[in-house]
Structures are given as C-alpha cells and as structure tokens.
Design an enzyme around this catalytic site. Structure first.
Site, PDB file in Angstrom:
ATOM      1  N   SER A  16       1.690  33.987 -38.183  1.00 46.72           N
ATOM      2  CA  SER A  16       2.645  35.096 -38.058  1.00 46.72           C
ATOM      3  C   SER A  16       3.035  35.262 -36.580  1.00 46.72           C
ATOM      4  O   SER A  16       3.467  34.285 -35.965  1.00 46.72           O
ATOM      5  CB  SER A  16       2.008  36.363 -38.645  1.00 46.72           C
TER       6      SER A  16
ATOM      7  N   ARG B 279       3.647  51.338 -41.654  1.00 44.13           N
ATOM      8  CA  ARG B 279       2.741  50.442 -42.363  1.00 44.13           C
ATOM      9  C   ARG B 279       3.264  50.121 -43.767  1.00 44.13           C
ATOM     10  O   ARG B 279       3.206  48.987 -44.218  1.00 44.13           O
ATOM     11  CB  ARG B 279       1.355  51.061 -42.455  1.00 44.13           C
TER      12      ARG B 279
ATOM     13  N   ASP C 190       8.447  34.296 -48.344  1.00 41.27           N
ATOM     14  CA  ASP C 190       8.314  35.058 -47.093  1.00 41.27           C
ATOM     15  C   ASP C 190       9.683  35.560 -46.662  1.00 41.27           C
ATOM     16  O   ASP C 190      10.562  34.761 -46.341  1.00 41.27           O
ATOM     17  CB  ASP C 190       7.692  34.156 -46.021  1.00 41.27           C
TER      18      ASP C 190
ATOM     19  N   HIS D 148       4.833  36.712 -46.980  1.00 31.89           N
ATOM     20  CA  HIS D 148       4.340  36.447 -45.620  1.00 31.89           C
ATOM     21  C   HIS D 148       2.815  36.452 -45.540  1.00 31.89           C
ATOM     22  O   HIS D 148       2.220  35.685 -44.786  1.00 31.89           O
ATOM     23  CB  HIS D 148       4.929  37.487 -44.673  1.00 31.89           C
ATOM     24  N   ASP D 149       2.177  37.324 -46.279  1.00 34.26           N
ATOM     25  CA  ASP D 149       0.709  37.452 -46.243  1.00 34.26           C
ATOM     26  C   ASP D 149      -0.024  36.355 -46.999  1.00 34.26           C
ATOM     27  O   ASP D 149      -1.269  36.390 -47.060  1.00 34.26           O
ATOM     28  CB  ASP D 149       0.279  38.792 -46.847  1.00 34.26           C
TER      29      ASP D 149
END
Lengths: 378, 378
Positions: B149, B218, B322, B355-356
């Site tokens: 990332s 968040r 992503d 993405h994670d």
C-alpha cells in the site's frame, strides 16, 4: 425552512390521507411536476420520468420555465425523448424539497415543518404518489416509464404495485435492491449530516444549516457518482494555481479537490438535509424481492420480484464504470423482467463517467433511449 | 498525547538534524522497528518491510512480543516470509504515532508535541529514515524490500533515492503516484477530521479527541479498502438483530453498517489524528515521476521515474477489486522497472477483498510472495 422550487412547477394534490408503506399517512400532500408536449386524444402517448435523489421536476426547458433543465439534451422537440411525439411528465420525488411534500414541508396539523416527524419514507411511496399523478392527469396507461438511478427503483415499484399503468419501461443506472457497498456509502453520508452539530436532530433553520455535514455528504456522493477512470484523464495530478489553492495546512491543492468543493458549494443550502436523509434511507430499504419471499424462508427473492412485473418492452441501461449502481444490477433487471415475460434488453454502455453518465454522456444515452422509444407503437 | 506503541518495539536514532524533503528538519528523531530471524555472517539475508498508513512495526509475533501481528500468517518460521532463512525488519513509518517520530511526538525544542509544527512529511522522508535504519543495522544491501500500500510508494522512493541498498523488490498493492480518485477519498477523510470542532487545528488532547472526524475518516477508509463484490457475499442485505440495531432515526440497521462501526471503534483513540493527516497527505504528494521530468515541459514522467530505479528482480502484485490502488498501477510499476532493466513481473490476483486483500487473502498472497523469495540467491 426554505424550499427550492423552480418557477413553472405544477402541483397535484394527493388523496388525503395518503397512506405510507411503512405506516403513517400524509394529509394535504402534493407532488410537483412539469410536462412537455401534448397528450393525444387516445391518451396513449404519455411518458413519465422518475428521478434520482436530488433533481427537481424541471428536466428540460418548457413553456412554464425556459431555463435549461437537468436533462436538457435528452428531452424536448426532436430530442431523444421527443416532445413532438410524446406527452412527457417529470415528477419530483415525494419526500424531496423541490416542490413535492417532504420533511421540509409544513405539517398542516402543526403549522410547522415536519422535520423528523415526517413518516418513514419508502421508494414505494414515491411510486404510489406518481401513480396518483398519472391517473389524475387522465392517463390510464403510460406508453413508458423512465427511471434514472433512484428513479430506477421507483419505476420498478410503480410497475409492480400498479400493474397495467405503464406498458413499457426504460431503467437507467437503476437497481432492484440496495447492495451493501451502496448502503455503506449512503450510511456514511447520512452520518456526516447527523454528526454535524447544526443538524440538531433535524431542528436546524437557515441560520444554523448543517453545512459541514451536507458538504461531506455531497462530496462523497460526487466521488461515487463519477469514476476513477474519468478523473485520471480529466484531473490527473494537476494542481491549483497558487492563487486558487489554500494556504492553510491540509487545504485544497489539487484540481480534483477543487472540483469536489465546487460541487459541494453548489449543493449545500439548496437541498434540505432532512429530505436528504429520508430519500437516502429509502434507497437502502428498497428491495423488489420483498414482494416475493418465495424461497420458503421469508428471504427476499429479487428475480421473482422482478418476474412478477408485467410490462411489454423494457430496456435496462448501465455503464461499466458505475460503482454505486453497478452494471450487474441493470443486467439483473433485464433478466428478471424477461423471466416475467417482457421483451427486455440489457444495454451496457462503455461510458467512462460512472453513475452520472446518463446526465453527461448524451452521445451514448441519447441514441439508446431514442431507439427504444422509436420502436414503441402508440 | 498518548502514543500507541506495542511492547517489544526497538528504536533507532536518526541522524540529527534529519533533513526533510520539503524543507525543515527533525532533531533527535527516531524510527521504531522490530525484527525476526538472524542476520547471517555475510549480512546478505535481510528483508525490509515498509507498511501502509496505519500499521505499527509489529508485523508478527517475535521474541520481544508474542502477540500476533498485523501480517501474522505471512511472517515467521516456515511462513512465506520465512524467518528461518531471512532476517526480517519491519519499520514503523516516520510520521506515525506507533513509535516513530511524528506529529504526536514531543518536539525537543519546546517540550510539547509537534502537532502542526511538524515539518511537511513526504513519503520520501519515510524512505530515507528506513535507509538510515538499514545501514545502521550494518546492512549494506537488502536482499529485498517489501512494500504494501503506502509502503509500495515508500519502497519505490527508497530504491530510487538509495541505489544499491536493495537488490530485489516486492511491491504489493502499491502505486508509483497518487491518482485523483484516491486523492479525492483521502482529501475527504482529512476534511472530516479537520471539520471536527475537536480537531481545533491540531490542538486537541485525550479529553477533546476529534472522535467524530476520525470515525468518518476510518469508515471511508474501510469502504475503500474492501470491495463491493466481497460485501455482496459477506453482508448482502442482512439486518441487525433488533437488540443490536439502533432505535434512533437513521441509526444502524444493516450488518454492513455495524461492520463499519466496529472498525471505526477499534481505530479511533488508537491513532493520532494529526499523524493521520500528515501520512495521508504524503501519499497524495507522491509521484515517482517527479524525479524524471524528461518531457521537456516539466511534467512528471512516471515511467521514466520507475525506469531510473536499479533493482535485479521485482514482483508487483495487485488485485482486480482494489479501487484505491487500482491494478493498472501495479502493472505500471512492473513495466517501468522492466524498462529500467529489472527482471520484473506483474502478478494480478483474483482476490475479492479489494485493497486489503494482502492482509486477508493469504491463500493467494502467501504463495506469490514465497515463490518470489525462493528464487532469490543469497
């Protein structure tokens, strides 16, 4: 509260009381609408447009208001939705602040705005209100109902709850139900508004308008209405001129940030925050499968819900770059309507502009809509 | 201000002053790190891991801290990054609040936290600090630098600014520059924090922590770290039990909303808001093309920047889902490094987690990383 109603708006009184799907009723409620073209003697050339969350009923210039509307290139004489042939109605969504009764309207029982005392709003309530309007205009059967975005949900609810009231259907970047990514985005937009101290559980006024919350909600909306692909070409990493950038730490620096800021500025104070909350939540609740819990366990069956709709011809249009109402949802609509016997077609378009493509990529959407309407007999 | 440093953290003192890329310098600064395995006599079996925005240096359990780390299944004896073979270092990013010097650290000149007096932070500063650490540990050449990332940006800056300090490279869900969609998302996250009255231009304390802003930031982060596809299967339209849902209007109702809320609760008050702002902005600024404005007009040339990096073997991994560091950016990295003479491979993985994925889809990422490391000679 200020309402934000364009000149030339027409009003139609709903039956009073007007029962809401999730309970409660409205008294003395109305919907705002505008029209283009002329209803023919057979009363069979009418098209109804139901909209996304924010538009008013002024889709295009007309006799009552010569200003361009939000779908100007799409609607008018000789345009894809040709008002020389069709009698076109565009209705402002029930629950909006653009003329139809909503949380910002005066509650006749109290003389004060409804605010959070407005009954829970469903997409279906907007559909039912639109059906009353259509019948009230003396139309027994629409030639077509066209729904964009949230309006795609409204149109499906209209077709299912009012069988026979529309013969054909164009669903543009719509969805048969809300999916969790879209729910998450909308939930966050609502949280931004609710967290703004000025929101004050809906009891703001013009002097204490929750501007920060609405700004955040709108920016997040714009991010999800467009596409990364479009922005790569449009903004890249271009920075603001030094006289337009902000000196303060973490202030605006890139063109894309300024673009979002411009969108936010044009939206806040022109849309009522409580109306936004109600309309946004109504989309999360929508699931056409609710009407067909045929799997025996009470689970909503989207396909069966769609297949229970009776319509002659349908077109479901979407774009690859839409992250909010993703393309597979328009495919699902076409397949479900086909399973219900409709001559239904799915048309994916390669627009780079994401969910908002139907507003801007007229080169692709215009011919698609015109071709479909040209095949309809009246 | 509270810092949030795991036990077993090691510290390395940076040269003082430590000059920052955009100007200014840090005095008495340090970076936090942890290690796994043993440096061999040839000192040629070292791997450096540089992280995303929020992780600390505790990537996995080790002698100093037996608690599982954020990349536990990936790192340790016999695991894909095998600490029986490699001496592995993970460094907490400069500017973070997890042990390295950052805006929440005490400014030795004043005895007070830096807050917004911390100099402007670039990805490159983190890269330079990491290079000091590597050399300080007596390593002249890393066998590999692995960046995830934001760490994918840090690794590219490290390779370009410290030629010869790493022989090989794995770039995981990284980017050679920030694109406008990601800039827009991060800009909105920062705006949420800045709009929180408690942020107070960085002058909050534990009692006035800008919790609402951090919660919004968040949640928006989590939405963009995962994918719509994953959530369709994981959450669908499942609602919370009535005892977990919220009674208040517009409160939590769907599982996906509760999931976001849980993530937000575990994050706020465990990350310093000013550090978040600094690290977030550093990503927007990053553009490896800055180093090669070869087109004659001063325009950054991403490909030329990448091609100026000298590395032996490289692997750029990404996933289709992503939306924050989209797959074409990892392809661009592999192609650019190849143009610079590296044996560089692009490996797209079909992970649904967005993405994670590198944190959770170990079934795919584990073998990809292990296979690459197994081909390296030491």
């Amino acid at each position: 509260m200020t309402e934000f109603i364009p000149p030339g708006t027409l009003w139609f009184d709903l039956p009073s009381p007007f029962a809401m799907k999730r309970g409660g009723a409205l008294h003395g409620a109305h919907v705002a609408y505008e029209t283009w073209g002329t209803l023919n003697e057979a009363r069979d050339n009418a098209i109804l447009i139901v909209t996304g969350l924010s538009p008013d009923a002024h889709a295009a210039a007309n006799a009552g208001n010569p200003e361009p509307g939000w779908w100007e290139p799409m609607l008018g004489p000789g345009k894809p939705i040709d008002s020389d042939r069709w009698f076109v109605i565009c209705v402002n969504s029930l629950g909006s602040c653009k003329g139809s009764t909503g949380p910002a309207s005066i509650d006749p029982r109290t003389g004060e705005p409804y605010r959070l005392d407005f009954p829970e709003l469903s997409v279906e309530d907007g559909a039912d209100a639109s059906a009353h309007l259509v019948r009230g205009l003396g139309i027994e059967r629409l030639a077509c109902i066209i729904g964009n975005s949230m309006g795609g949900m409204t149109a499906l609810a209209f077709l299912l709850r009012h069988p026979g009231l529309a013969r054909n259907h164009i669903n543009i970047s719509g969805a048969p139900k809300a999916l969790p990514f879209s729910i998450a985005i909308r939930s966050l937009q609502r949280e931004a508004i609710r967290l703004d101290p000025n929101w004050n559980h809906g009891r703001y006024d013009d002097a204490t308008y929750p501007e920060s919350g609405m700004r955040m909600a709108r920016k997040l909306g714009v991010i999800t209405y467009r596409s990364a692909l479009e922005w790569d070409g449009r903004f890249g990493r271009v920075r603001l001129d030094s006289d337009r950038g902000e000196d303060e730490p973490f202030g605006l620096e890139f063109e894309v940030e300024s673009y979002l800021e411009g969108h936010a500025r044009r939206f806040v104070r022109r849309f009522d925050p409580n109306c936004y909350l109600y309309l946004s939540r109504s989309m999360d609740w929508f699931d056409i499968g609710e009407y067909c819990t045929t799997r025996g366990n009470g689970e909503a069956d989207t396909r069966a819900g769609l297949a229970s709709i009776r319509v002659e011809k349908a077109l479901a249009i979407g774009v690859h770059t839409d992250i909010l109402f993703p393309l597979q949802q328009q495919e699902e609509i076409a397949e479900g309507l086909r399973a219900g016997g409709a001559d239904a077609r799915f048309l994916p378009l390669p627009s780079p502009q994401g969910h908002d493509a139907f507003l801007v990529d007229i080169a692709r959407f215009g011919p698609a809509v015109a071709d479909f309407l040209n095949t309809l007999r009246t």
